[in-house]
Design a protein around this motif. Structure first.
Motif, PDB file in Angstrom:
ATOM      1  N   ARG A 176      18.467  47.434  46.216  1.00  0.00           N
ATOM      2  CA  ARG A 176      18.497  45.962  46.117  1.00  0.00           C
ATOM      3  C   ARG A 176      19.619  45.529  45.172  1.00  0.00           C
ATOM      4  N   GLY A 177      20.795  46.105  45.393  1.00  0.00           N
ATOM      5  CA  GLY A 177      21.957  45.827  44.553  1.00  0.00           C
ATOM      6  C   GLY A 177      22.776  44.662  45.076  1.00  0.00           C
ATOM      7  N   ILE A 178      24.086  44.752  44.929  1.00  0.00           N
ATOM      8  CA  ILE A 178      24.979  43.657  45.313  1.00  0.00           C
ATOM      9  C   ILE A 178      25.247  43.690  46.809  1.00  0.00           C
ATOM     10  N   LEU A 179      24.882  42.622  47.497  1.00  0.00           N
ATOM     11  CA  LEU A 179      25.187  42.446  48.912  1.00  0.00           C
ATOM     12  C   LEU A 179      25.942  41.128  49.057  1.00  0.00           C
ATOM     13  N   VAL A 180      27.185  41.210  49.419  1.00  0.00           N
ATOM     14  CA  VAL A 180      28.049  40.026  49.511  1.00  0.00           C
ATOM     15  C   VAL A 180      27.796  39.329  50.839  1.00  0.00           C
ATOM     16  N   ARG A 181      27.308  38.110  50.766  1.00  0.00           N
ATOM     17  CA  ARG A 181      27.047  37.344  51.983  1.00  0.00           C
ATOM     18  C   ARG A 181      28.304  36.676  52.514  1.00  0.00           C
ATOM     19  N   GLN A 182      29.120  36.179  51.607  1.00  0.00           N
ATOM     20  CA  GLN A 182      30.383  35.570  52.030  1.00  0.00           C
ATOM     21  C   GLN A 182      31.349  35.582  50.857  1.00  0.00           C
ATOM     22  N   ALA A 183      32.611  35.916  51.127  1.00  0.00           N
ATOM     23  CA  ALA A 183      33.646  35.891  50.096  1.00  0.00           C
ATOM     24  C   ALA A 183      34.902  35.263  50.677  1.00  0.00           C
ATOM     25  N   LEU A 184      35.508  34.368  49.941  1.00  0.00           N
ATOM     26  CA  LEU A 184      36.706  33.675  50.377  1.00  0.00           C
ATOM     27  C   LEU A 184      37.794  33.846  49.330  1.00  0.00           C
ATOM     28  N   TYR A 185      39.042  33.885  49.791  1.00  0.00           N
ATOM     29  CA  TYR A 185      40.199  34.011  48.894  1.00  0.00           C
ATOM     30  C   TYR A 185      41.224  32.965  49.273  1.00  0.00           C
ATOM     31  N   GLY A 186      41.798  32.333  48.276  1.00  0.00           N
ATOM     32  CA  GLY A 186      42.820  31.329  48.532  1.00  0.00           C
ATOM     33  C   GLY A 186      42.670  30.175  47.565  1.00  0.00           C
ATOM     34  N   GLN A 215      32.944  43.635  49.403  1.00  0.00           N
ATOM     35  CA  GLN A 215      31.756  44.493  49.395  1.00  0.00           C
ATOM     36  C   GLN A 215      32.144  45.956  49.185  1.00  0.00           C
ATOM     37  N   SER A 216      33.248  46.365  49.756  1.00  0.00           N
ATOM     38  CA  SER A 216      33.669  47.765  49.622  1.00  0.00           C
ATOM     39  C   SER A 216      34.125  48.105  48.212  1.00  0.00           C
ATOM     40  N   PHE A 217      34.410  47.087  47.379  1.00  0.00           N
ATOM     41  CA  PHE A 217      34.839  47.322  46.007  1.00  0.00           C
ATOM     42  C   PHE A 217      33.666  47.547  45.047  1.00  0.00           C
ATOM     43  N   VAL A 218      32.442  47.499  45.555  1.00  0.00           N
ATOM     44  CA  VAL A 218      31.273  47.652  44.686  1.00  0.00           C
ATOM     45  C   VAL A 218      31.128  49.112  44.255  1.00  0.00           C
ATOM     46  N   GLU A 219      31.083  49.317  42.945  1.00  0.00           N
ATOM     47  CA  GLU A 219      30.880  50.644  42.361  1.00  0.00           C
ATOM     48  C   GLU A 219      29.786  50.544  41.304  1.00  0.00           C
ATOM     49  N   GLN A 220      28.755  51.381  41.411  1.00  0.00           N
ATOM     50  CA  GLN A 220      27.659  51.375  40.457  1.00  0.00           C
ATOM     51  C   GLN A 220      27.115  49.964  40.252  1.00  0.00           C
ATOM     52  N   HIS A 221      26.925  49.260  41.371  1.00  0.00           N
ATOM     53  CA  HIS A 221      26.312  47.932  41.400  1.00  0.00           C
ATOM     54  C   HIS A 221      27.142  46.881  40.660  1.00  0.00           C
ATOM     55  N   THR A 222      28.453  47.082  40.638  1.00  0.00           N
ATOM     56  CA  THR A 222      29.379  46.135  40.033  1.00  0.00           C
ATOM     57  C   THR A 222      30.604  46.003  40.929  1.00  0.00           C
ATOM     58  N   ILE A 223      31.095  44.780  41.087  1.00  0.00           N
ATOM     59  CA  ILE A 223      32.326  44.580  41.851  1.00  0.00           C
ATOM     60  C   ILE A 223      33.506  44.937  40.956  1.00  0.00           C
ATOM     61  N   VAL A 224      34.239  45.980  41.340  1.00  0.00           N
ATOM     62  CA  VAL A 224      35.359  46.470  40.539  1.00  0.00           C
ATOM     63  C   VAL A 224      36.652  46.209  41.309  1.00  0.00           C
ATOM     64  N   LEU A 225      37.512  45.371  40.736  1.00  0.00           N
ATOM     65  CA  LEU A 225      38.786  45.046  41.375  1.00  0.00           C
ATOM     66  C   LEU A 225      39.886  45.907  40.784  1.00  0.00           C
ATOM     67  N   GLN A 226      40.687  46.510  41.639  1.00  0.00           N
ATOM     68  CA  GLN A 226      41.769  47.384  41.202  1.00  0.00           C
ATOM     69  C   GLN A 226      42.869  46.578  40.538  1.00  0.00           C
ATOM     70  N   GLY A 227      43.626  47.245  39.676  1.00  0.00           N
ATOM     71  CA  GLY A 227      44.763  46.605  39.021  1.00  0.00           C
ATOM     72  C   GLY A 227      44.391  46.048  37.667  1.00  0.00           C
ATOM     73  N   GLY A 228      45.410  45.658  36.909  1.00  0.00           N
ATOM     74  CA  GLY A 228      45.217  45.125  35.575  1.00  0.00           C
ATOM     75  C   GLY A 228      45.024  43.624  35.587  1.00  0.00           C
ATOM     76  N   PRO A 229      44.901  43.017  34.381  1.00  0.00           N
ATOM     77  CA  PRO A 229      44.659  41.574  34.267  1.00  0.00           C
ATOM     78  C   PRO A 229      45.753  40.720  34.905  1.00  0.00           C
ATOM     79  N   SER A 230      46.985  41.230  34.932  1.00  0.00           N
ATOM     80  CA  SER A 230      48.092  40.445  35.472  1.00  0.00           C
ATOM     81  C   SER A 230      48.322  40.692  36.961  1.00  0.00           C
ATOM     82  N   SER A 231      47.529  41.561  37.564  1.00  0.00           N
ATOM     83  CA  SER A 231      47.708  41.876  38.982  1.00  0.00           C
ATOM     84  C   SER A 231      47.227  40.727  39.856  1.00  0.00           C
ATOM     85  N   SER A 232      47.904  40.525  40.967  1.00  0.00           N
ATOM     86  CA  SER A 232      47.501  39.491  41.911  1.00  0.00           C
ATOM     87  C   SER A 232      46.409  40.030  42.821  1.00  0.00           C
ATOM     88  N   LYS A 233      45.393  39.211  43.078  1.00  0.00           N
ATOM     89  CA  LYS A 233      44.340  39.611  44.014  1.00  0.00           C
ATOM     90  C   LYS A 233      44.924  39.805  45.418  1.00  0.00           C
TER      91      LYS A 233
END
Length: 234
Positions: free
Chosen positions: A153-163, A199-217
């Motif tokens: 019963r961890g993180i299940l992303v129902r909808q995600a938008l970028y822009g 959803q594929s970025f979820v690791e150990q029940h946390t959304i982990v985004l690659q790259g550093g603070p200055s990286s563009s999504k």
């Protein structure tokens, strides 16, 4: 409701729970200030083969094993990073086209057109195709993540938008009040759906985004800037 992870340019997720996760003043030049063609000693019209040959020629001279003892290692390291940044952009057709249009308003790449609306449309098409390939390539990882998160019963992303996630004026009052679930039509846009990649970025029940603070999504697999020539939305 949709919540943005960075103003006007972010992924927004709906689900059971959410999580997301530089240069310094001493840097002499920021990456966006560099002329990558000059960094590699190339002309704007350089071919893919010319870019490849010049990159490998320069990198050989900058390799740590070829530096003389007592040399200016700091300058060589800075130069090495500049060359790597230039190669990363100019060796990739999509990144090169984006770089050309943002910095020069046109591109010498024969398949892209000279510039303007035609070139931007070509760029969007190339970005979209790459994002679709990314999503197909991450399908196995996505299924593993979904099975794991459903089991606990961890993180299940129902909808995600970028822009551009700013609310339209007519939706602002309801959005701030939280009286209903917001939809893509409530946003200024343009936006794209990134539910599967996020959803594929979820690791150990946390959304982990690659790259550093200055990286563009926009550099994340499955993502791209739906308004590529708008620097404020990168």
């Amino acid at each position: 409701s949709l919540s943005d992870m960075a103003p006007a340019s972010a992924a927004a997720a709906q689900g059971g729970s959410q999580a997301g996760r530089a240069g310094t003043e001493q840097e002499t030049e920021k990456e966006e200030d560099l002329d990558f063609y000059q960094v590699l000693g190339l002309t704007f019209e350089a071919s893919d083969e010319e870019i490849r040959k010049q990159y490998h020629s320069i990198v050989r001279t900058l390799h740590p094993d070829r530096r003389r003892p007592g040399g200016t290692g700091g300058n060589a390291l800075e130069r090495f990073h500049q060359v790597q940044s230039a190669w990363r952009v100019l060796a990739d057709p999509t990144r090169r086209l984006l770089y050309d249009l943002r910095n020069f308003g046109e591109s010498s790449m024969s398949a892209s057109g000279a510039g303007g609306a035609e070139a931007e449309a070509k760029l969007l098409s190339m970005q979209r195709d790459q994002a679709e390939r990314d999503v197909r390539n991450m399908e196995d990882q996505l299924q593993k993540v979904l099975r794991r998160e459903k089991a606990v019963r961890g993180i299940l992303v129902r909808q995600a938008l970028y822009g551009d996630l700013r609310l339209r004026p007519e939706s602002l009052e309801e959005g701030l009040a939280g009286t209903r679930t917001l939809e893509a039509s409530d946003l200024v846009g343009p936006v794209l759906e990134v539910t599967k990649p996020l959803q594929s970025f979820v690791e150990q029940h946390t959304i982990v985004l690659q790259g550093g603070p200055s990286s563009s999504k926009a550099d994340l697999p499955g993502f791209y800037n739906p308004s590529p020539l708008n620097l404020g939305a990168a």
